[in-house]
Each structure stands twice: as structure tokens, then as C-alpha cells.
Design an enzyme around this catalytic site. Structure first.
Site, short mmCIF file in Angstrom:
data_model
loop_
_atom_site.label_atom_id
_atom_site.label_comp_id
_atom_site.label_asym_id
_atom_site.label_seq_id
_atom_site.Cartn_x
_atom_site.Cartn_y
_atom_site.Cartn_z
CG HIS A 1 47.27 42.60 33.30
ND1 HIS A 1 46.67 41.28 33.27
CD2 HIS A 1 47.94 42.74 32.19
CE1 HIS A 1 47.25 40.66 32.36
NE2 HIS A 1 47.95 41.35 31.45
CG ASP B 1 44.32 41.10 35.45
OD1 ASP B 1 43.96 41.53 34.31
OD2 ASP B 1 45.22 40.20 35.39
CB SER C 1 50.14 39.14 30.21
OG SER C 1 48.91 39.91 29.38
#
Length: 402
Positions: free
Chosen positions: A373, A343, A252
Site C-alpha cells: 500500500h 494492498d 490512500s
């Protein structure tokens, strides 16, 4: 997916079941929380699997009234390494006891009447040790995964993970930057992921506890991860780490920081990492790629969540240290890019892979259908998370092991 379809594609059943459990647990979207509340509550999402594992283990110990790790592993259908880690956490918290009636055979129980702990425990011995002395693990390491808290350059906190059975030679090492939108997350929330990858890859991991926004906006986090990389190059051999077999990884927002650190190291002539792993990386703070529109209401991370994160981090979308997609992607190390179909940051990974390939780089893009995600954080509940972790470990072994 065509524009305007939102999340019309079905989630994988594993993801649907997990989201239902999280909803029942009261997990709220991070966009509804203040930065302070997000730090207190947002990471509950990452902790649910670990907490459920600990509860299950305590129930088994109550049933047995005392058992060895192999007995518990057989009863619970889990790995001995995983139970070993959970029991250590419970032991340090005072929830379980350990006894060694004969050498090498440790029995665990839930009796809470013991008033003192022995100094046989590795973590307690480490705490009592002289911090000014050389790290003994560089000379002799245990047959089990071990961890050590470090301070890089005197103030930047990090955690070192050493794989089990690693012997006394120099180890390949991966510098890891955790996710959390540059606002939440820590080395604690990503400990399970680092442990899993450390064990599976046979590489040491150094997880960096970089400064968080909004108190420390861009480029503080990028500065810290780059500082950690410089520190590793200068001091890694003192810890038994082979800086010539160095990888960089992040998930991320941490993927953004890992990529920026690799680009900075290349530009400064510091070093060229031998592997780069990006998992659901958020690389475009302008949020202008189509997936931010097409997947605006995706589960776990929405476009509104991303706007909330970016508004606190405040990166410069025109500078490569804030938006690495606008930078020079030539001469980067072999890269593995993990992406999820549901995502909003999906296109960040796909555009990066295309541009790295066009720049002559070696890149493998693995897109997981039906996943949301940062699904790799839920490898204990989602088979695709286990598969992705396995792919990352294989890539690190191939690139960093002799």
C-alpha cells in the site's frame, strides 16, 4: 489470489529490503498506537528516505569542506534539483551555510560558526514580505521549484508548489489530498511526493492540510478538500494558476477525498477537472471487498489497520461522500488509478476502475505486482515507485498541458 492465501505471493525484493530497514528503525504498526501517538510517530515511515538523504549529503559536505550543487550531484549520483531541495531544508535548519563569492555560484559548507544569515534566501524574503500584497510569483517565477504556504478561505492551510522554469504564463494545477487514513499525515509528510510530481509534470500542486479525525470525524476532511477546490476555482488565477486546466489527485485516504471532491464539483456544476489520479485509494469504508480478507496481514497496511482508521474517521458507508463507490460515477474526468498487488485496498481501485469504465468513463488501471500500500511514497528506494510517479506525471502532462 484465492481466499485464505493471505500474502502468499512474494513481495518484490525492493519492498522486502525496505521493510527490513523499517523494522530495524523501530517502526510499529499504526494499529498499536493511539491517535495522538500515531501523529507523532506514524509518519516516521515517510521521513526515513529524506533523513537518510540529508545524512549522506552532510557526510559529503564534511568530506569536501565546501562544494557547489553540481559538484555534490556528480559525487553522489543524484539530481541537482533533489540536492537543491535538501540543502535548502538544511540551510533553514541552520545545519549548513551558503556563500556566493561570485554571482550565480553558490558554495555550501557545514561550518556552523556563522552568526547570521543573508537575506538572499528566497524563503526568508518570503517570510518578511507583506502577506497583503499580491503574490510576486504570479508575475515572475524562478528557474527552480518554489513553494509557498497558503491559507484558503482564511483558515485552511495548504502549500503551493511551482515547477522550475515555468515562466510567467498561467500554470496547470493539481489539487492534492494526502493519505494517512484520515487520522495521520500532513502536507509535510507528502512534500517529497508533491515536489517530485510537480517537477516531473510541469504542473503546479496545491497540497491541502485538511482536518484530521478523531477530533474532526467525517465529513470534515471531505468538506475541507471540497472547500479547497472551490477556493482554487475562485482565486487560482490570482496565483497564476489556470483553473481551466485543473487536476485532482490523492493517495490512500486522500484518494477517497480527491474522488469525492471531483464528484461534488461535477454535481454542483462548479467545474469538471480535466484529470483524476488515485494512488492506492481507500474507497470502501465498509471493508467488504475480498482483498480485505485475502490480504488481511499485508505489510505496511493490514485490515486491522484499516479498521482502526475507519473507526476514527466514522464515514457513512452508505453515502457517496464517505464511500464514493456507491455514488454516481458518470461524467468524471479521465482517470489514472494506481494499485498494488499486496494492498488490502487493492479491490477498491479495481472495482472503481470497472464501474467507471461501465459508466462510460476514460480510466487506466495500473497494478504493480509485489508492491504494498502507498508504495509511491518510497520512490527513492523502490524502482516501481519511480515508475508509478513517472506514469502519473505523463498523464498529468497529457491531460493538463497545452
Amino acid at each position: 489470489m484465492e481466499p485464505g492465501q493471505g500474502t502468499a505471493l512474494p513481495l518484490h525484493p525492493d519492498c522486502t529490503a525496505l521493510l527490513q530497514r523499517l523494522e530495524r528503525a523501530g517502526v510499529r504498526p499504526v494499529s498499536e498506537l493511539s491517535p495522538q501517538a500515531a501523529r507523532r510517530l506514524g509518519m516516521r515511515l515517510y521521513d526515513l528516505e529524506r533523513q537518510q538523504g540529508e545524512s549522506s549529503l552532510l557526510r559529503q559536505l564534511i568530506r569536501f569542506k565546501g562544494a557547489t550543487i553540481p559538484q555534490l550531484a556528480e559525487a553522489m549520483g543524484r539530481s541537482e534539483a533533489e540536492l537543491d531541495h535538501l540543502l535548502d531544508r538544511l540551510y533553514l535548519a541552520g545545519s549548513v551555510l551558503r556563500q556566493e563569492r561570485q554571482p550565480g555560484v553558490v558554495t555550501w559548507s557545514t561550518r556552523l560558526s556563522q552568526q547570521r544569515r543573508t537575506l538572499q534566501d528566497r524563503a526568508l524574503i518570503d517570510r518578511l514580505g507583506d502577506p497583503g500584497q499580491p503574490n510576486p510569483r504570479a508575475q515572475a517565477r524562478s528557474d527552480r521549484l518554489t513553494t509557498e504556504n497558503l491559507y484558503l478561505g482564511g483558515k485552511l492551510r495548504a502549500r503551493l508548489y511551482l515547477p522550475p522554469g515555468c515562466g510567467s504564463g498561467l500554470l496547470p494545477v493539481v489539487l492534492f489530498a494526502h493519505g494517512g487514513g484520515w487520522v495521520i499525515g500532513s502536507i509535510e509528510t507528502h512534500e517529497s511526493l508533491c515536489r517530485t510530481l510537480c517537477e516531473q509534470s510541469g504542473c503546479a500542486f496545491v497540497s491541502v492540510d485538511y482536518r484530521l479525525a478523531p477530533e474532526h470525524p467525517w465529513p470534515a476532511a471531505a468538506d475541507d478538500v471540497e472547500c479547497a477546490l472551490h477556493w482554487l476555482v475562485s482565486h487560482g488565477s490570482d496565483l497564476g494558476l489556470d483553473i481551466n486546466r485543473l487536476g485532482v489527485m490523492g493517495d490512500s485516504a486522500g484518494g477517497n477525498l480527491a474522488l469525492v471532491a471531483a464528484m461534488a464539483a461535477r454535481s454542483a456544476g462548479l467545474c469538471k477537472p480535466r484529470a483524476l489520479v488515485l494512488a492506492c485509494a481507500t474507497l470502501d469504508p465498509s471493508l467488504g471487498l475480498p482483498s480485505y480478507r485475502d490480504l488481511a496481514e499485508a505489510p505496511f497496511l493490514s485490515a486491522a489497520d484499516m479498521r482502526w482508521y475507519v473507526s476514527h474517521y466514522q464515514p457513512d458507508p452508505g453515502h457517496w461522500r464517505g464511500s464514493p463507490l456507491v455514488g454516481d460515477l458518470r461524467d468524471l474526468p479521465p482517470s489514472l488509478v494506481i494499485a498494488a498487488s499486496h494492498d488490502p485496498a487493492r479491490d477498491d481501485s479495481e472495482v472503481f476502475s470497472e464501474r467507471l469504465d461501465a459508466a462510460g468513463g476514460q480510466v487506466t488501471l495500473q497494478r504493480y505486482e509485489g508492491m504494498f500500500h502507498d508504495f509511491i511514497l518510497f520512490s527513492g528506494a523502490i524502482a516501481a515507485g519511480q515508475e508509478a510517479c513517472g506514469a502519473i506525471a505523463r498523464m498529468l502532462r497529457e491531460q493538463l498541458q497545452p
